[in-house]
Motif scaffolding. Structure first.
Motif, PDB file in Angstrom:
ATOM      1  N   TYR A 134       0.828  -1.204   0.000  1.00  8.49           N
ATOM      2  CA  TYR A 134       0.000   0.000   0.000  1.00  8.49           C
ATOM      3  C   TYR A 134       0.870   1.265   0.000  1.00  8.49           C
ATOM      4  CZ  TYR A 134      -2.487   3.674   2.672  1.00  8.49           C
ATOM      5  OH  TYR A 134      -2.978   4.866   3.126  1.00  8.49           O
ATOM      6  N   LYS A 135       1.899   1.280   0.851  1.00 12.35           N
ATOM      7  CA  LYS A 135       2.750   2.471   0.930  1.00 12.35           C
ATOM      8  C   LYS A 135       3.640   2.620  -0.302  1.00 12.35           C
ATOM      9  CE  LYS A 135       2.754   2.749   5.984  1.00 12.35           C
ATOM     10  NZ  LYS A 135       3.565   2.877   7.218  1.00 12.35           N
ATOM     11  N   LEU A 136       4.056   1.504  -0.905  1.00 11.85           N
ATOM     12  CA  LEU A 136       4.803   1.588  -2.161  1.00 11.85           C
ATOM     13  C   LEU A 136       3.949   2.250  -3.230  1.00 11.85           C
ATOM     14  CD1 LEU A 136       7.320   0.757  -3.901  1.00 11.85           C
ATOM     15  CD2 LEU A 136       6.023  -1.322  -4.467  1.00 11.85           C
ATOM     16  N   LYS A 137       2.710   1.813  -3.362  1.00 10.40           N
ATOM     17  CA  LYS A 137       1.789   2.386  -4.343  1.00 10.40           C
ATOM     18  C   LYS A 137       1.596   3.881  -4.103  1.00 10.40           C
ATOM     19  CE  LYS A 137      -2.033   2.791  -6.983  1.00 10.40           C
ATOM     20  NZ  LYS A 137      -1.956   3.083  -8.429  1.00 10.40           N
ATOM     21  N   LYS A 138       1.347   4.259  -2.854  1.00  4.38           N
ATOM     22  CA  LYS A 138       1.122   5.667  -2.535  1.00  4.38           C
ATOM     23  C   LYS A 138       2.367   6.513  -2.813  1.00  4.38           C
ATOM     24  CE  LYS A 138      -3.118   5.772  -0.890  1.00  4.38           C
ATOM     25  NZ  LYS A 138      -4.178   6.597  -1.517  1.00  4.38           N
ATOM     26  N   THR A 139       3.548   5.979  -2.513  1.00  2.00           N
ATOM     27  CA  THR A 139       4.782   6.725  -2.754  1.00  2.00           C
ATOM     28  C   THR A 139       5.026   6.873  -4.255  1.00  2.00           C
ATOM     29  OG1 THR A 139       5.691   5.885  -0.677  1.00  2.00           O
ATOM     30  CG2 THR A 139       7.250   6.847  -2.229  1.00  2.00           C
ATOM     31  N   ALA A 140       4.769   5.812  -5.007  1.00  2.00           N
ATOM     32  CA  ALA A 140       4.911   5.906  -6.470  1.00  2.00           C
ATOM     33  C   ALA A 140       3.929   6.931  -7.030  1.00  2.00           C
ATOM     34  CB  ALA A 140       4.688   4.539  -7.105  1.00  2.00           C
ATOM     35  N   ASP A 141       2.715   6.938  -6.499  1.00  2.00           N
ATOM     36  CA  ASP A 141       1.703   7.875  -6.986  1.00  2.00           C
ATOM     37  C   ASP A 141       2.012   9.325  -6.639  1.00  2.00           C
ATOM     38  OD1 ASP A 141       0.253   5.803  -8.063  1.00  2.00           O
ATOM     39  OD2 ASP A 141      -1.285   5.770  -6.494  1.00  2.00           O
ATOM     40  N   SER A 142       2.904   9.547  -5.676  1.00  2.00           N
ATOM     41  CA  SER A 142       3.253  10.927  -5.304  1.00  2.00           C
ATOM     42  C   SER A 142       3.954  11.665  -6.430  1.00  2.00           C
ATOM     43  CB  SER A 142       4.158  10.922  -4.063  1.00  2.00           C
ATOM     44  OG  SER A 142       5.482  10.493  -4.399  1.00  2.00           O
ATOM     45  N   GLY A 143       4.554  10.930  -7.353  1.00  2.46           N
ATOM     46  CA  GLY A 143       5.259  11.548  -8.477  1.00  2.46           C
ATOM     47  C   GLY A 143       6.684  11.961  -8.187  1.00  2.46           C
ATOM     48  N   LEU A 144       7.122  11.834  -6.938  1.00  2.50           N
ATOM     49  CA  LEU A 144       8.477  12.265  -6.588  1.00  2.50           C
ATOM     50  C   LEU A 144       9.546  11.490  -7.363  1.00  2.50           C
ATOM     51  CD1 LEU A 144       8.233  12.661  -2.706  1.00  2.50           C
ATOM     52  CD2 LEU A 144       8.729  14.483  -4.367  1.00  2.50           C
ATOM     53  N   ALA A 145       9.282  10.216  -7.617  1.00  2.92           N
ATOM     54  CA  ALA A 145      10.270   9.382  -8.308  1.00  2.92           C
ATOM     55  C   ALA A 145      10.123   9.448  -9.821  1.00  2.92           C
ATOM     56  CB  ALA A 145      10.154   7.939  -7.836  1.00  2.92           C
ATOM     57  N   GLY A 146       9.093  10.134 -10.316  1.00  3.33           N
ATOM     58  CA  GLY A 146       8.839  10.177 -11.747  1.00  3.33           C
ATOM     59  C   GLY A 146       8.063   8.959 -12.211  1.00  3.33           C
ATOM     60  N   LYS A 147       7.893   8.853 -13.512  1.00  6.21           N
ATOM     61  CA  LYS A 147       7.113   7.749 -14.075  1.00  6.21           C
ATOM     62  C   LYS A 147       7.847   6.414 -13.945  1.00  6.21           C
ATOM     63  CE  LYS A 147       4.727  10.555 -17.582  1.00  6.21           C
ATOM     64  NZ  LYS A 147       4.530  10.748 -19.045  1.00  6.21           N
ATOM     65  N   ILE A 148       7.078   5.363 -13.760  1.00  9.07           N
ATOM     66  CA  ILE A 148       7.654   4.009 -13.744  1.00  9.07           C
ATOM     67  C   ILE A 148       8.074   3.657 -15.179  1.00  9.07           C
ATOM     68  CG2 ILE A 148       7.195   1.562 -13.303  1.00  9.07           C
ATOM     69  CD1 ILE A 148       4.986   2.536 -11.324  1.00  9.07           C
ATOM     70  N   ARG A 149       9.311   3.224 -15.318  1.00  5.12           N
ATOM     71  CA  ARG A 149       9.806   2.852 -16.646  1.00  5.12           C
ATOM     72  C   ARG A 149      10.104   1.363 -16.746  1.00  5.12           C
ATOM     73  NH1 ARG A 149       7.323   5.343 -19.026  1.00  5.12           N
ATOM     74  NH2 ARG A 149       8.523   5.056 -20.934  1.00  5.12           N
ATOM     75  N   CYS A 150      10.403   0.727 -15.615  1.00  2.00           N
ATOM     76  CA  CYS A 150      10.735  -0.699 -15.618  1.00  2.00           C
ATOM     77  C   CYS A 150      10.384  -1.272 -14.251  1.00  2.00           C
ATOM     78  CB  CYS A 150      12.225  -0.886 -15.915  1.00  2.00           C
ATOM     79  SG  CYS A 150      12.814  -2.577 -15.757  1.00  2.00           S
ATOM     80  N   ALA A 151       9.672  -2.399 -14.250  1.00  2.00           N
ATOM     81  CA  ALA A 151       9.304  -3.043 -12.987  1.00  2.00           C
ATOM     82  C   ALA A 151       9.816  -4.475 -12.981  1.00  2.00           C
ATOM     83  CB  ALA A 151       7.790  -3.021 -12.802  1.00  2.00           C
ATOM     84  N   HIS A 152      10.274  -4.911 -11.817  1.00  2.00           N
ATOM     85  CA  HIS A 152      10.707  -6.294 -11.613  1.00  2.00           C
ATOM     86  C   HIS A 152       9.806  -6.892 -10.537  1.00  2.00           C
ATOM     87  CE1 HIS A 152      14.506  -5.508 -13.809  1.00  2.00           C
ATOM     88  NE2 HIS A 152      14.371  -4.298 -13.284  1.00  2.00           N
ATOM     89  N   VAL A 153       9.072  -7.916 -10.903  1.00  2.00           N
ATOM     90  CA  VAL A 153       8.086  -8.519 -10.007  1.00  2.00           C
ATOM     91  C   VAL A 153       8.547  -9.936  -9.684  1.00  2.00           C
ATOM     92  CG1 VAL A 153       5.663  -9.123  -9.708  1.00  2.00           C
ATOM     93  CG2 VAL A 153       6.288  -7.139 -11.116  1.00  2.00           C
ATOM     94  N   ASN A 154       8.837 -10.180  -8.425  1.00  2.00           N
ATOM     95  CA  ASN A 154       9.348 -11.480  -7.996  1.00  2.00           C
ATOM     96  C   ASN A 154       8.318 -12.184  -7.119  1.00  2.00           C
ATOM     97  OD1 ASN A 154      11.922 -11.341  -9.236  1.00  2.00           O
ATOM     98  ND2 ASN A 154      12.571  -9.907  -7.654  1.00  2.00           N
ATOM     99  N   SER A 155       7.584 -13.125  -7.728  1.00  2.00           N
ATOM    100  CA  SER A 155       6.653 -13.954  -6.974  1.00  2.00           C
ATOM    101  C   SER A 155       7.336 -15.294  -6.747  1.00  2.00           C
ATOM    102  CB  SER A 155       5.343 -14.127  -7.749  1.00  2.00           C
ATOM    103  OG  SER A 155       4.400 -14.819  -6.957  1.00  2.00           O
ATOM    104  N   LEU A 156       8.201 -15.320  -5.760  1.00  2.00           N
ATOM    105  CA  LEU A 156       9.097 -16.447  -5.532  1.00  2.00           C
ATOM    106  C   LEU A 156       8.641 -17.229  -4.298  1.00  2.00           C
ATOM    107  CD1 LEU A 156      12.495 -14.604  -6.133  1.00  2.00           C
ATOM    108  CD2 LEU A 156      10.910 -15.579  -7.811  1.00  2.00           C
ATOM    109  N   TRP A 157       8.202 -18.450  -4.529  1.00  2.00           N
ATOM    110  CA  TRP A 157       7.711 -19.329  -3.478  1.00  2.00           C
ATOM    111  C   TRP A 157       8.481 -20.654  -3.569  1.00  2.00           C
ATOM    112  CZ3 TRP A 157       3.100 -17.471  -0.865  1.00  2.00           C
ATOM    113  CH2 TRP A 157       2.530 -16.335  -1.445  1.00  2.00           C
TER     114      TRP A 157
END
Length: 390
Positions: A134-157
């Motif tokens: 939730y806080k990652l989403k809110k921080t990304a939405d703040s715009g301080l870091a700029g637009k997302i250009r590349c995401a790495h999603v690790n669903s490792l089980w």
């Protein structure tokens, strides 16, 4: 007082029961249902649900005349659509465990039943109710870091070989897929939520490297491309020791990640990063993250509280059937790309063979054939995510 029923009393049902029991002044568990009624009886005793009735089928529950306002569907994925549609046609609201259904056709039948009956359907994606996500989403939405250009999603089980001994697991027909559908569903929902929509192109590789008692993949790698040119990669696995799950967002000005971390670079004249990073921006990002209040309830309990509120206030739950469908659409594209060994495009139209379960089954790669199974496991601890590890 909302009268609730839990259908399917296997491992994940405990999270639903405990969530409902958190709000005794708002809801009551009136029924437990399982095709193995002794499992439902065991849950009734474990959680001291003396007033709850036990049924061995959802049909018998619906025919009983017992007043039920909200049904929690915690059964294997292949049965989600049938049970959900039957319950909604009986006037019940439903909360469906992940994945919403194995096919888009089934998802659309569920959405139509919700609309037709004027009821509410929520789909479990409880990790949006984790502080770190939730806080990652809110921080990304703040715009301080700029637009997302590349995401790495690790669903490792990690799951042992015997995990797929259970009768319905490890089959395309009953489980609908491997970790791409049943584990990474959490992280795929997260990236859809954070990105605000689906990608336009998907490429993937599917493999089974450790479970020769399973037809389905135990590992997949997917590459996603979005309309704005940004990209993402998703690893879905049940072969990774340590279960180190997380999301990394490489934005224009900084990296943001869950579990929480941030790094920001600034360039020298020669293009190399300034030693020591961009400390000013990093401090702003840390302050933004730290200032966000914690959620009152996390995980399943957080989502259940949200669904109860939606029913009480006649509003929509935070995670709807439309959200659940988007996740299934991206997973379907990953399977299609992996089966066909090519890049595929979204959306997946109703005319597409992969829109239906029959089409998926026709095209599914069988890595191995499941030759034996067990009916039930003894109750033991399960892991439901490792989102706040340091």
């Amino acid at each position: 007082m909302i009268q609730a029923a839990v259908i399917g009393t296997g491992n994940i049902s405990g999270s639903h029961i405990e969530g409902l029991l958190t709000f005794p002044e708002r809801c009551r568990i009136a029924a437990l249902v399982d095709i193995y009624p002794e499992k439902a009886e065991a849950a009734r005793k474990k959680y001291h649900l003396e007033g709850a009735q036990v049924f061995d089928s959802h049909e018998k529950l619906l025919e009983s005349g017992l007043k039920i306002d909200l049904v929690h569907i915690c059964t294997p994925p292949s049965s989600h659509a049938e049970i959900a549609v039957h319950c909604m046609d009986a006037g019940c609201n439903v909360l469906v465990e992940k994945p919403m259904a194995p096919s888009l056709k089934e998802c659309d039948a569920m959405l139509e039943a919700e609309k037709r009956n004027g009821v509410t359907m929520g789909v479990v994606a409880q990790n949006r109710f984790r502080n770190s996500i939730y806080k990652l989403k809110k921080t990304a939405d703040s715009g301080l870091a700029g637009k997302i250009r590349c995401a790495h999603v690790n669903s490792l089980w990690w799951r042992g070989h015997c995990y797929y001994d259970l009768w319905w697991r490890g089959t395309w027909e009953k489980e609908g897929g491997g970790p791409t559908l049943n584990h990474a569903v959490h992280h795929i929902d997260m990236i859809n939520w954070i990105q605000g929509g689906l990608p336009t192109e998907v490429t993937s590789v599917l493999a089974n490297v450790m479970h020769d008692n399973s037809e389905v993949e135990d590992l997949s790698f997917a590459a996603l491309r979005y309309a704005d040119g940004s990209v993402a990669e998703v690893t879905s696995s049940v072969v990774h020791h340590g279960e180190e799950q997380g999301i990394v967002l490489q934005c224009e000005k900084a990296k943001l990640a869950a579990p929480w971390s941030c790094v920001a670079e600034v360039t020298q004249a020669n293009g190399f990063p300034v030693p020591g990073h961009n400390q000013e921006l990093m401090q702003k990002l840390k302050d933004t993250y730290a200032a966000l209040p914690d959620l009152l309830y996390e995980g399943h309990t957080g989502e259940i509280e949200n669904v109860l509120t939606a029913l009480e206030t006649h509003t929509r739950p935070f995670i709807t059937g439309d959200d659940g469908r988007k996740t299934v659409e991206l997973i379907t594209a990953i399977y299609k790309a992996g089966f066909q060994k090519r890049t595929v495009t979204l959306p997946i139209a109703p005319e597409d063979e992969y829109y239906t379960m029959e089409g998926l089954l026709k095209n599914a790669v069988h890595f191995y054939e499941k030759s034996a199974s067990v009916e039930n496991f003894a109750p033991e601890e399960i892991s439901v995510g490792n989102y706040d590890q340091k």
